[in-house]
Design a protein around this motif. Structure first.
Motif, PDB file in Angstrom:
ATOM      1  N   ALA A  54      -8.663  10.343   4.480  1.00  0.00           N
ATOM      2  CA  ALA A  54      -7.666   9.984   3.469  1.00  0.00           C
ATOM      3  C   ALA A  54      -8.308   9.662   2.139  1.00  0.00           C
ATOM      4  O   ALA A  54      -7.623   9.425   1.159  1.00  0.00           O
ATOM      5  CB  ALA A  54      -6.844   8.799   3.942  1.00  0.00           C
TER       6      ALA A  54
ATOM      7  N   HIS B 162      -2.970  15.056   5.162  1.00  0.00           N
ATOM      8  CA  HIS B 162      -3.951  13.965   5.261  1.00  0.00           C
ATOM      9  C   HIS B 162      -3.342  12.688   5.786  1.00  0.00           C
ATOM     10  O   HIS B 162      -4.052  11.800   6.246  1.00  0.00           O
ATOM     11  CB  HIS B 162      -4.612  13.713   3.906  1.00  0.00           C
ATOM     12  N   PHE B 163      -2.036  12.574   5.685  1.00  0.00           N
ATOM     13  CA  PHE B 163      -1.388  11.405   6.277  1.00  0.00           C
ATOM     14  C   PHE B 163      -0.721  11.745   7.604  1.00  0.00           C
ATOM     15  O   PHE B 163      -0.337  10.876   8.344  1.00  0.00           O
ATOM     16  CB  PHE B 163      -0.366  10.795   5.313  1.00  0.00           C
TER      17      PHE B 163
ATOM     18  N   ILE C 198      -5.100   8.858  -2.459  1.00  0.00           N
ATOM     19  CA  ILE C 198      -4.239   7.709  -2.169  1.00  0.00           C
ATOM     20  C   ILE C 198      -3.398   7.372  -3.388  1.00  0.00           C
ATOM     21  O   ILE C 198      -2.187   7.154  -3.294  1.00  0.00           O
ATOM     22  CB  ILE C 198      -5.098   6.518  -1.722  1.00  0.00           C
TER      23      ILE C 198
ATOM     24  N   ASP D  19      13.272   0.068 -12.270  1.00  0.00           N
ATOM     25  CA  ASP D  19      13.775  -0.040 -10.900  1.00  0.00           C
ATOM     26  C   ASP D  19      13.536  -1.440 -10.341  1.00  0.00           C
ATOM     27  O   ASP D  19      14.368  -1.996  -9.625  1.00  0.00           O
ATOM     28  CB  ASP D  19      13.073   1.007 -10.027  1.00  0.00           C
TER      29      ASP D  19
ATOM     30  N   TYR E  67       3.268   9.559  -6.394  1.00  0.00           N
ATOM     31  CA  TYR E  67       4.244  10.607  -6.096  1.00  0.00           C
ATOM     32  C   TYR E  67       5.428  10.015  -5.330  1.00  0.00           C
ATOM     33  O   TYR E  67       6.581  10.358  -5.590  1.00  0.00           O
ATOM     34  CB  TYR E  67       3.566  11.705  -5.276  1.00  0.00           C
ATOM     35  N   ASP E  68       5.140   9.108  -4.399  1.00  0.00           N
ATOM     36  CA  ASP E  68       6.196   8.508  -3.581  1.00  0.00           C
ATOM     37  C   ASP E  68       7.096   7.584  -4.387  1.00  0.00           C
ATOM     38  O   ASP E  68       8.300   7.549  -4.170  1.00  0.00           O
ATOM     39  CB  ASP E  68       5.580   7.696  -2.437  1.00  0.00           C
ATOM     40  N   ASP E  69       6.500   6.801  -5.281  1.00  0.00           N
ATOM     41  CA  ASP E  69       7.294   5.830  -6.018  1.00  0.00           C
ATOM     42  C   ASP E  69       8.143   6.531  -7.070  1.00  0.00           C
ATOM     43  O   ASP E  69       7.664   7.410  -7.774  1.00  0.00           O
ATOM     44  CB  ASP E  69       6.372   4.812  -6.707  1.00  0.00           C
TER      45      ASP E  69
ATOM     46  N   PHE F 239       0.822  -1.208   0.000  1.00  0.00           N
ATOM     47  CA  PHE F 239       0.000   0.000   0.000  1.00  0.00           C
ATOM     48  C   PHE F 239       0.857   1.260   0.000  1.00  0.00           C
ATOM     49  O   PHE F 239       0.609   2.180  -0.763  1.00  0.00           O
ATOM     50  CB  PHE F 239      -0.895  -0.024   1.237  1.00  0.00           C
ATOM     51  N   PHE F 240       1.866   1.315   0.852  1.00  0.00           N
ATOM     52  CA  PHE F 240       2.668   2.539   0.969  1.00  0.00           C
ATOM     53  C   PHE F 240       3.873   2.519   0.037  1.00  0.00           C
ATOM     54  O   PHE F 240       4.088   3.467  -0.690  1.00  0.00           O
ATOM     55  CB  PHE F 240       3.187   2.704   2.397  1.00  0.00           C
TER      56      PHE F 240
ATOM     57  N   LYS G  67       9.488   2.703 -12.959  1.00  0.00           N
ATOM     58  CA  LYS G  67       9.221   1.785 -11.859  1.00  0.00           C
ATOM     59  C   LYS G  67       9.605   0.367 -12.275  1.00  0.00           C
ATOM     60  O   LYS G  67      10.206  -0.383 -11.513  1.00  0.00           O
ATOM     61  CB  LYS G  67       7.736   1.857 -11.509  1.00  0.00           C
TER      62      LYS G  67
ATOM     63  N   LYS H   8      -7.643   3.678   7.527  1.00  0.00           N
ATOM     64  CA  LYS H   8      -8.159   5.000   7.194  1.00  0.00           C
ATOM     65  C   LYS H   8      -8.636   5.049   5.743  1.00  0.00           C
ATOM     66  O   LYS H   8      -9.466   5.876   5.379  1.00  0.00           O
ATOM     67  CB  LYS H   8      -7.044   6.022   7.393  1.00  0.00           C
TER      68      LYS H   8
ATOM     69  N   ILE I 184      -3.362   3.712   9.288  1.00  0.00           N
ATOM     70  CA  ILE I 184      -3.535   4.431   8.021  1.00  0.00           C
ATOM     71  C   ILE I 184      -4.186   3.507   6.993  1.00  0.00           C
ATOM     72  O   ILE I 184      -4.993   3.950   6.172  1.00  0.00           O
ATOM     73  CB  ILE I 184      -2.184   4.956   7.498  1.00  0.00           C
TER      74      ILE I 184
ATOM     75  N   ARG J 165       7.446   6.353   2.417  1.00  0.00           N
ATOM     76  CA  ARG J 165       6.302   6.738   3.233  1.00  0.00           C
ATOM     77  C   ARG J 165       6.065   5.728   4.353  1.00  0.00           C
ATOM     78  O   ARG J 165       5.688   6.102   5.455  1.00  0.00           O
ATOM     79  CB  ARG J 165       5.047   6.920   2.387  1.00  0.00           C
TER      80      ARG J 165
ATOM     81  N   LEU K 275      -0.652  10.117  -3.983  1.00  0.00           N
ATOM     82  CA  LEU K 275       0.510  10.036  -3.101  1.00  0.00           C
ATOM     83  C   LEU K 275       1.326   8.777  -3.374  1.00  0.00           C
ATOM     84  O   LEU K 275       2.546   8.797  -3.300  1.00  0.00           O
ATOM     85  CB  LEU K 275       0.059  10.068  -1.637  1.00  0.00           C
ATOM     86  N   HIS K 276       0.650   7.717  -3.711  1.00  0.00           N
ATOM     87  CA  HIS K 276       1.331   6.468  -4.047  1.00  0.00           C
ATOM     88  C   HIS K 276       2.260   6.673  -5.244  1.00  0.00           C
ATOM     89  O   HIS K 276       3.436   6.333  -5.213  1.00  0.00           O
ATOM     90  CB  HIS K 276       0.256   5.414  -4.320  1.00  0.00           C
TER      91      HIS K 276
END
Lengths: 370, 373
Positions: free
Chosen positions: B118, B110-111, B164, B336, B170-172, A243-244, B333, A261, A258, A248, B167-168
């Motif tokens: 969320a 939000h996190f 969700i 990677d 954006y993070d990866d 999920f994360f 991705k 959430k 979370i 993060r 951000l997912h």
């Protein structure tokens, strides 16, 4: 102090309950944040670390049973007295009890912190502590059988939360697990060690063993309890990583909350609030069992009245729960308990094991000469 | 009696421990819009509703100026007689200018703050967020916007896009988010296209046609619909009689119940060459010309030409994406994931991305053509 203890049949419990006791006492507040700890060490191979840790804990339980079965009907204090004599065993027992108290304190302050973060930011920690301690004292006064009953019922009442993880599971990105097996053996072992706070609690076996009615069938439910904990940790960690992903997850303190959430229903829009409230049912049995262990230990070590110990422990807990507030302090205490607990719960049985074997062999030889 | 004591204690103490929130006194924020102001701070527009029975217009707006999202709510509280609460926020709209400077700073709360929800949608406004959130007072704009995005997502027109997902991606490293772009038409907000982000910075937008292609490569269709336009030339002999007097060069087909699968494969880690395999199974439900489908040959012809059509479109889109240096499909991705013992950094991938080579392999399969021949 007698090495073996005689327990009246009316105070004994069936071995079947060991499953609930073990599964309950291990799955506490630790599981809320364990995935980010493991991820920090083993990255995407965290799931393998958990499996390694799980196997290791199974072996430890196996060894604990061998140790206990060498005696007629004893607990950790009896074994220590037998091995080390009166005074050293008292010191070791006291260390054990201090550790149990610290671990009890972490459960309480960690839960209070979660409640303040997720539910009532303005609620006084004193009040929450008092409420929780009332339930705890009420059950502990009822004795071990009440404590076990509470853990049995509350386990059944809270396990359904797992089902609702299906939503975050559908949002998983399996790419986060690739490339497979990138972690070095050292990283995997460090990851396995990071699970230790979540696996703590199995030392209850050393306390509760004399109370078990049908000892011959005690091994299976205990091992199943460990398997239950392992699979729960595995489930939340795999879901969190999917999920994360990456950074993060490392930054998140309670990934599990979370995850909850992200669940939204027409009736219940914020599922994490239900989870946090429901979590009280997860931590109360832990607190009850730990307090019982402390009171029982004090009685065995110093013949101290269980009621008196209970009130002293509750008083100390009240002060601890009401005053410790900073996130960093709480984290520090938890880290410390995890470190000490690793040695006491996982390594100590391994140290006892050869000593008990040697001692028993010597005794047998002596008997043979006689 | 003794055992009753703790229980009574608990009931007594539970009363009045928690601060109360009366619903009549709350202004429940349902939408939030942010725009970049000239001095660098953020102009905020909030839509909030109340449950006060005496009030005539249940949805009201408040504006404020701040540097953060929570700060904006706090500043807007000065301009309303209700206590603003944010637990019910459904949509966040960002003005184009603000989106060009990055939006993640207004989303990370939000996190971080547990009391923030969320699950919400993010949209970029073609002009400013204020324009979108004040475009009309006839409908409840918060509900309108939420349903606009939700409905189109469920109809498989928009790709996956919410907080969700944002951000997912954006993070990866090696994948960039896409979110709906909203414009105003006849005083109503409508979805115009898809906003492309480089990390969290708005770069450009894609047309609905290209949106379909993005969705085709990144997700699975379960029951999509799509209209394709092919040149008329190859189908001339199959057209029974010419009804359309205007001499058009094209013929239109509508594919329905599209089910698709896609797989991105990295063929060569050194040269960075990829193959994207797409399989699309669908049903033909509308043709703009009276095409007679008597045997398999005609169907095969449609399949072949539409495959070529998609491949060509995908290649064009890929060129555009490479030029913009945004990677919504996530080639980085996959790179990677396939390379061991090396963590790809964002900067490395931005340098490598324009040099990648992508081959598309589209296979269209029409399994039914309605109840007519």
């Amino acid at each position: 102090m007698n090495i073996n203890v005689a327990i009246k049949p009316g105070l004994r419990i069936r071995a079947f309950y060991l499953f609930f006791i073990i599964a309950n006492i291990q799955t506490g507040t630790g599981i809320m944040g364990v995935s980010s700890y493991i991820y920090k060490e083993a990255k995407q191979d965290a799931w393998l670390s958990i499996l390694i840790a799980g196997v290791f804990v199974h072996i430890i339980i196996f060894i604990m049973f061998i140790i206990l079965n060498k005696y007629e009907n004893t607990d950790i204090f009896g074994i220590q007295t037998d091995l080390f004599g009166k005074w050293i065993s008292r010191i070791l027992g006291t260390v054990f009890i201090i550790y149990l108290f610290a671990s009890l304190l972490t459960v309480l302050i960690n839960y209070i912190q979660v409640v303040q973060v997720f539910l009532f930011p303005l609620l006084s920690p004193w009040l929450l502590t008092i409420l929780l301690l009332l339930i705890v004292s009420y059950s502990v006064l009822g004795g071990l059988r009440v404590a076990v009953g509470v853990s049995f019922i509350f386990f059944l009442l809270s396990i359904w939360l797992v089902l609702f993880l299906y939503k975050p599971i559908t949002l998983m990105d399996l790419g986060h697990f690739k490339p497979l097996l990138e972690a070095s053996p050292k990283e995997l072992l460090l990851g396995a060690k990071a699970t230790s706070y979540s696996f703590l609690g199995l030392e209850i076996l050393f306390f509760i063993y004399p109370f078990i009615d049908n000892k011959k069938r005690a091994q299976l439910p205990t091992q199943l309890g460990i398997a239950m904990t392992t699979s729960l940790i595995l489930l939340v960690t795999v879901t969190s990583i999917g999920f994360f992903g990456g950074e993060r997850l490392e930054q998140t303190i309670w990934p599990v909350l979370i995850l909850y959430k992200s669940i939204e229903y027409a009736v219940v829009e914020r599922f994490d609030i239900i989870v946090v409230s429901q979590w009280m049912m997860v931590i109360t049995p832990i607190m009850i069992l730990l307090v019982w262990m402390i009171t029982y230990g004090m009685k065995r070590l110093y013949s101290f009245s269980q009621k008196k110990t209970l009130y002293i422990v509750l008083f100390l807990l009240l002060i601890g729960g009401g005053t410790i507030k900073e996130q960093f302090t709480i984290q520090l205490i938890i880290d410390y308990v995890a470190k000490v607990g690793f040695w006491i719960a996982f390594i100590y049985p391994l140290v006892l094991f050869p000593l008990v074997l040697i001692k028993k062999k010597i005794e047998k030889k002596k008997e043979g000469y006689n | 009696m003794k055992s009753m004591f703790p229980i009574v204690c608990m009931f007594v103490m539970l009363i009045g421990c928690v601060p109360t929130k009366q619903i009549e006194k709350l202004g429940i924020v349902t939408s939030y819009g942010a725009d970049l102001l000239e001095d660098g701070s953020i102009g905020n527009t909030l839509l909030y509703s109340q449950f006060d029975p005496n009030i005539k217009e249940p949805v009201q707006t408040a504006e404020s100026q701040a540097h953060s999202y929570e700060g904006a709510i706090d500043a807007a509280n000065l301009k309303t007689n209700y206590k603003l609460v944010t637990g019910q926020i459904r949509t966040k709209v960002f003005g184009k200018e603000l989106a060009k400077t990055g939006i993640v700073r207004l989303l990370s709360t939000h996190f971080r703050d547990a009391s923030e929800p969320a699950t919400l949608y993010i949209a970029v406004s073609d002009t400013t967020a204020k324009d979108v959130l004040t475009s009309t007072t006839e409908v409840d704009l918060s509900k309108f916007l939420y349903n606009l995005i939700d409905n189109n997502r469920k109809r498989e027109i928009l790709p996956k896009s919410d907080l969700i997902d944002f951000l997912h991606k954006y993070d990866d490293v090696g994948i960039d988010p896409v979110q709906p772009l909203i414009t105003i038409e006849k005083k109503r907000p409508v979805i115009d296209s898809i906003a492309l982000f480089q990390d969290d910075i708005y770069v450009d937008s894609l047309s609905p046609e290209e949106t379909f292609l993005i969705k085709l490569t990144t997700e699975k269709f379960k029951a999509g619909t799509h209209e394709i336009t092919l040149p008329k030339e190859p189908f001339k002999e199959d057209i029974g009689y010419d009804t359309d007097k205007s001499d058009k060069e094209t013929i239109h087909f509508v594919l329905n119940e599209i089910r698709s699968k896609s797989k991105v494969k990295l063929d060569d880690t050194e040269k960075l060459s990829y193959t994207v395999e797409i399989k699309l199974v669908s049903r033909l439900i509308e043709i703009s010309e009276p095409l007679i489908i008597e045997d398999e040959k005609t169907i095969k012809k449609i399949e072949k030409h539409s495959s070529e059509h998609f491949t060509k479109q995908l290649e064009e889109m890929m060129e555009k994406l490479k030029e913009l240096n945004v990677d919504p499909i996530g080639f980085g991705k996959i790179y990677d994931e396939e390379t061991r013992n090396k963590k790809l950094t964002n900067k490395e991938w931005r340098d490598l991305y324009p040099t990648i080579d992508v081959k598309f392999n589209v296979k269209v399969e029409i399994i039914r053509h309605g109840i007519m021949q």
